[in-house]
Design a protein around this motif. Sequence first.
Motif, PDB file in Angstrom:
ATOM      1  N   TRP A 107       0.828  -1.200   0.000  1.00 53.54           N
ATOM      2  CA  TRP A 107       0.000   0.000   0.000  1.00 53.54           C
ATOM      3  C   TRP A 107       0.866   1.255   0.000  1.00 53.54           C
ATOM      4  O   TRP A 107       1.910   1.293   0.645  1.00 53.54           O
ATOM      5  CB  TRP A 107      -0.927  -0.003   1.208  1.00 53.54           C
ATOM      6  N   PRO A 108       0.412   2.294  -0.694  1.00 53.50           N
ATOM      7  CA  PRO A 108       1.189   3.534  -0.678  1.00 53.50           C
ATOM      8  C   PRO A 108       1.159   4.170   0.713  1.00 53.50           C
ATOM      9  O   PRO A 108       0.166   4.067   1.428  1.00 53.50           O
ATOM     10  CB  PRO A 108       0.472   4.422  -1.701  1.00 53.50           C
ATOM     11  N   GLN A 109       2.271   4.790   1.079  1.00 57.48           N
ATOM     12  CA  GLN A 109       2.351   5.444   2.373  1.00 57.48           C
ATOM     13  C   GLN A 109       1.438   6.659   2.417  1.00 57.48           C
ATOM     14  O   GLN A 109       1.028   7.185   1.385  1.00 57.48           O
ATOM     15  CB  GLN A 109       3.781   5.894   2.647  1.00 57.48           C
ATOM     16  N   LEU A 110       1.133   7.084   3.665  1.00 64.80           N
ATOM     17  CA  LEU A 110       0.380   8.319   3.840  1.00 64.80           C
ATOM     18  C   LEU A 110       1.187   9.465   3.249  1.00 64.80           C
ATOM     19  O   LEU A 110       2.406   9.511   3.397  1.00 64.80           O
ATOM     20  CB  LEU A 110       0.113   8.581   5.326  1.00 64.80           C
ATOM     21  N   GLY A 111       0.527  10.377   2.586  1.00 63.47           N
ATOM     22  CA  GLY A 111       1.223  11.464   1.916  1.00 63.47           C
ATOM     23  C   GLY A 111       1.619  12.598   2.851  1.00 63.47           C
ATOM     24  O   GLY A 111       1.421  12.535   4.058  1.00 63.47           O
ATOM     25  N   GLY A 112       2.177  13.634   2.246  1.00 69.02           N
ATOM     26  CA  GLY A 112       2.593  14.812   3.008  1.00 69.02           C
ATOM     27  C   GLY A 112       3.659  14.460   4.024  1.00 69.02           C
ATOM     28  O   GLY A 112       4.630  13.780   3.712  1.00 69.02           O
ATOM     29  N   LYS A 113       3.440  14.888   5.245  1.00 68.04           N
ATOM     30  CA  LYS A 113       4.385  14.619   6.327  1.00 68.04           C
ATOM     31  C   LYS A 113       3.832  13.566   7.280  1.00 68.04           C
ATOM     32  O   LYS A 113       4.127  13.562   8.461  1.00 68.04           O
ATOM     33  CB  LYS A 113       4.700  15.912   7.069  1.00 68.04           C
ATOM     34  N   GLY A 114       2.990  12.663   6.749  1.00 70.06           N
ATOM     35  CA  GLY A 114       2.429  11.600   7.560  1.00 70.06           C
ATOM     36  C   GLY A 114       1.345  12.099   8.500  1.00 70.06           C
ATOM     37  O   GLY A 114       0.917  13.251   8.435  1.00 70.06           O
ATOM     38  N   ARG A 115       0.894  11.209   9.390  1.00 70.36           N
ATOM     39  CA  ARG A 115      -0.173  11.550  10.334  1.00 70.36           C
ATOM     40  C   ARG A 115      -0.004  10.811  11.649  1.00 70.36           C
ATOM     41  O   ARG A 115       0.471   9.688  11.682  1.00 70.36           O
ATOM     42  CB  ARG A 115      -1.552  11.196   9.771  1.00 70.36           C
ATOM     43  N   LYS A 116      -0.452  11.452  12.706  1.00 67.55           N
ATOM     44  CA  LYS A 116      -0.623  10.859  14.029  1.00 67.55           C
ATOM     45  C   LYS A 116      -1.798  11.565  14.664  1.00 67.55           C
ATOM     46  O   LYS A 116      -2.139  12.679  14.285  1.00 67.55           O
ATOM     47  CB  LYS A 116       0.642  10.994  14.880  1.00 67.55           C
ATOM     48  N   TRP A 117      -2.466  10.920  15.607  1.00 68.32           N
ATOM     49  CA  TRP A 117      -3.650  11.471  16.260  1.00 68.32           C
ATOM     50  C   TRP A 117      -4.752  11.815  15.245  1.00 68.32           C
ATOM     51  O   TRP A 117      -5.487  12.768  15.408  1.00 68.32           O
ATOM     52  CB  TRP A 117      -3.292  12.712  17.088  1.00 68.32           C
ATOM     53  N   HIS A 118      -4.861  11.028  14.192  1.00 70.24           N
ATOM     54  CA  HIS A 118      -5.852  11.244  13.141  1.00 70.24           C
ATOM     55  C   HIS A 118      -7.000  10.255  13.294  1.00 70.24           C
ATOM     56  O   HIS A 118      -6.927   9.333  14.098  1.00 70.24           O
ATOM     57  CB  HIS A 118      -5.200  11.098  11.764  1.00 70.24           C
ATOM     58  N   GLY A 119      -8.045  10.454  12.506  1.00 71.01           N
ATOM     59  CA  GLY A 119      -9.157   9.523  12.473  1.00 71.01           C
ATOM     60  C   GLY A 119      -9.117   8.719  11.186  1.00 71.01           C
ATOM     61  O   GLY A 119      -8.609   9.179  10.169  1.00 71.01           O
ATOM     62  N   CYS A 120      -9.658   7.488  11.230  1.00 70.69           N
ATOM     63  CA  CYS A 120      -9.757   6.688  10.017  1.00 70.69           C
ATOM     64  C   CYS A 120     -10.979   5.774  10.114  1.00 70.69           C
ATOM     65  O   CYS A 120     -11.462   5.479  11.204  1.00 70.69           O
ATOM     66  CB  CYS A 120      -8.486   5.889   9.752  1.00 70.69           C
ATOM     67  N   SER A 121     -11.467   5.369   8.967  1.00 68.69           N
ATOM     68  CA  SER A 121     -12.614   4.488   8.888  1.00 68.69           C
ATOM     69  C   SER A 121     -12.630   3.869   7.494  1.00 68.69           C
ATOM     70  O   SER A 121     -11.845   4.263   6.629  1.00 68.69           O
ATOM     71  CB  SER A 121     -13.912   5.274   9.142  1.00 68.69           C
ATOM     72  N   VAL A 122     -13.521   2.905   7.282  1.00 67.95           N
ATOM     73  CA  VAL A 122     -13.705   2.310   5.965  1.00 67.95           C
ATOM     74  C   VAL A 122     -15.159   2.504   5.564  1.00 67.95           C
ATOM     75  O   VAL A 122     -16.077   2.246   6.350  1.00 67.95           O
ATOM     76  CB  VAL A 122     -13.348   0.803   5.968  1.00 67.95           C
ATOM     77  N   LEU A 123     -15.371   2.967   4.344  1.00 65.97           N
ATOM     78  CA  LEU A 123     -16.700   3.133   3.767  1.00 65.97           C
ATOM     79  C   LEU A 123     -16.707   2.323   2.477  1.00 65.97           C
ATOM     80  O   LEU A 123     -16.049   2.712   1.508  1.00 65.97           O
ATOM     81  CB  LEU A 123     -16.997   4.609   3.506  1.00 65.97           C
ATOM     82  N   GLY A 124     -17.387   1.180   2.480  1.00 64.44           N
ATOM     83  CA  GLY A 124     -17.305   0.267   1.336  1.00 64.44           C
ATOM     84  C   GLY A 124     -15.883  -0.256   1.260  1.00 64.44           C
ATOM     85  O   GLY A 124     -15.394  -0.888   2.185  1.00 64.44           O
ATOM     86  N   SER A 125     -15.180   0.046   0.172  1.00 67.17           N
ATOM     87  CA  SER A 125     -13.768  -0.336   0.054  1.00 67.17           C
ATOM     88  C   SER A 125     -12.841   0.868   0.201  1.00 67.17           C
ATOM     89  O   SER A 125     -11.633   0.748   0.011  1.00 67.17           O
ATOM     90  CB  SER A 125     -13.506  -1.021  -1.294  1.00 67.17           C
ATOM     91  N   GLN A 126     -13.430   2.029   0.532  1.00 72.87           N
ATOM     92  CA  GLN A 126     -12.630   3.251   0.663  1.00 72.87           C
ATOM     93  C   GLN A 126     -12.097   3.402   2.084  1.00 72.87           C
ATOM     94  O   GLN A 126     -12.868   3.476   3.042  1.00 72.87           O
ATOM     95  CB  GLN A 126     -13.465   4.484   0.312  1.00 72.87           C
ATOM     96  N   LEU A 127     -10.780   3.442   2.216  1.00 76.76           N
ATOM     97  CA  LEU A 127     -10.128   3.728   3.485  1.00 76.76           C
ATOM     98  C   LEU A 127     -10.022   5.239   3.595  1.00 76.76           C
ATOM     99  O   LEU A 127      -9.474   5.895   2.711  1.00 76.76           O
ATOM    100  CB  LEU A 127      -8.739   3.083   3.503  1.00 76.76           C
ATOM    101  N   LEU A 128     -10.597   5.796   4.637  1.00 78.46           N
ATOM    102  CA  LEU A 128     -10.656   7.245   4.811  1.00 78.46           C
ATOM    103  C   LEU A 128      -9.786   7.676   5.977  1.00 78.46           C
ATOM    104  O   LEU A 128      -9.783   7.019   7.023  1.00 78.46           O
ATOM    105  CB  LEU A 128     -12.098   7.688   5.084  1.00 78.46           C
ATOM    106  N   VAL A 129      -9.050   8.779   5.813  1.00 80.00           N
ATOM    107  CA  VAL A 129      -8.290   9.374   6.908  1.00 80.00           C
ATOM    108  C   VAL A 129      -8.617  10.859   6.960  1.00 80.00           C
ATOM    109  O   VAL A 129      -8.905  11.479   5.944  1.00 80.00           O
ATOM    110  CB  VAL A 129      -6.762   9.164   6.780  1.00 80.00           C
TER     111      VAL A 129
END
Length: 181
Positions: A107-129
Amino acid sequence: TCLVLEAGRWRPDPRVPDLPQPRYFSTLVTVPGVGVFIMGGGGTYTSSLLLTGGSWEEGPTLPGGGAESGCGVAWGGSVFILGGIPEHYQVREYRTGSGEWEEESKWPQLGGKGRKWHGCSVLGSQLLVAGGWDSDCTYLSSTASLDLASGAGAAWLEGGKLNTPRTGLALVTVGAPGRER
């Protein structure tokens, strides 16, 4: 302590034993038919615990530097852990069927300068951050999605912006599988 809401009041749930050691800033993921994973956390970056059959057991060691303040989801028989400290960019997959982490993430890494203390979920097959802090501790208002059904060819797509930068948030999906909203 695990709490359950009954008749409008929170109380300890006697069916779930206390954790064998304290955890903070860890990632919790419920995997239907498998159990509950608690991964990483402050002071325990690379360890995990798995609750099955009413008891906690040592789970798989997290790859890389582990995760404190990361985010996790379950999808398609796998557990994904995203970002966190010290691996701000990571997107790692644990396959519950084989009981192993992928050696090298497809899987491709998180873009920009990465993330911490973020939210994530899955909607269908979409991984959301959404939101969080980047590796420079800048509050983020950005969102992004990754189509897990696309496999190794997937790419992060930038989404809309939150009204204000946020950290320590949760994303949830409401609805039956395939009918999320």
